[in-house]
Design an enzyme around this catalytic site. Structure first.
Site, PDB file in Angstrom:
ATOM      1  CB  VAL A   8      21.434 -35.451  -9.507  1.00 15.58           C
ATOM      2  CG1 VAL A   8      21.559 -33.793  -9.132  1.00 15.58           C
ATOM      3  CG2 VAL A   8      22.043 -35.773  -7.809  1.00 15.58           C
ATOM      4  CB  SER A   9      20.400 -38.420 -13.330  1.00 14.83           C
ATOM      5  OG  SER A   9      18.719 -38.059 -14.368  1.00 14.83           O
ATOM      6  CB  THR A  10      24.695 -41.091 -11.137  1.00 14.47           C
ATOM      7  OG1 THR A  10      25.329 -39.351 -11.600  1.00 14.47           O
ATOM      8  CG2 THR A  10      23.934 -41.470 -12.375  1.00 14.47           C
TER       9      THR A  10
END
Length: 187
Positions: A8-10
């Site tokens: 996931v990105s964050t």
């Protein structure tokens, strides 16, 4: 061995959806990270690439979880192929152990790159239009700090009356902005 790679990105995002998808895949080892996919230098990705061996299969929820650009995706795929490791993308229903899967991978990768390039082109066109109209300011908006307040806070900070953190709070600026202001004060 079936190996999963989840991303996931964050840090605030959850891999729960990917975890649930992987439960049905007879996965033996999972590599998970919470970091942007724009850069290939991701710790868990590197660990996964080092870990896999001939005959293994890497399972991903979708191509976008593995790479954000065609170049990165194809480089990762090439590295897996050199090690004789397969790749399965569940969302796109691709399995590189089949000729059709290898063909589809190249098409999806090209489409992802095309989309990214179109976004960048539209962004450049928008900036050019703003420049032509004289409304382009570029980047983030500049913060405006009252010079008298800045001078008072700097004097208190330099004399040890307040900490840098307190000075940042008084000025309502980030650490980077504060030290940039300090540097500019010395000039």
């Amino acid at each position: 061995m079936r190996v999963a790679y989840e991303r996931v990105s964050t840090a605030g995002q959850s891999t729960l959806r990917q975890d649930m998808t992987m439960q049905e895949q007879k996965i033996e080892k999972v590599f998970t990270e919470k970091i942007s996919g724009k850069d290939r230098n991701r710790p868990e990705l590197q660990k996964m690439l080092e870990f896999v061996r001939e005959g293994d299969t890497v399972v991903i929820e979708s191509i976008s979880r593995l790479a954000r650009s065609t170049r990165d995706f194809l480089n990762i795929l090439d590295e897996l192929e050199r090690k004789h490791v397969g790749l399965v993308s569940l969302k796109e229903q691709i399995d590189t152990s089949t000729p059709t899967g290898r063909f589809l991978v190249s098409i999806f990768a090209a489409l992802a790159q095309l989309e990214r390039e179109q976004i960048l082109t539209r962004q450049k066109e928008g900036i050019a239009a703003q420049k032509a109209a004289g409304t382009y300011t570029g980047g983030r908006p500049r913060i405006k700090i009252d010079q008298r307040l800045l001078n008072m806070v700097m004097i208190k900070w330099k004399s040890g009356g307040i900490t840098a953190v307190q000075a940042m709070k008084e000025l309502s600026v980030t650490k980077a902005t504060f030290y940039r202001l300090v540097k500019n004060q010395k000039k």
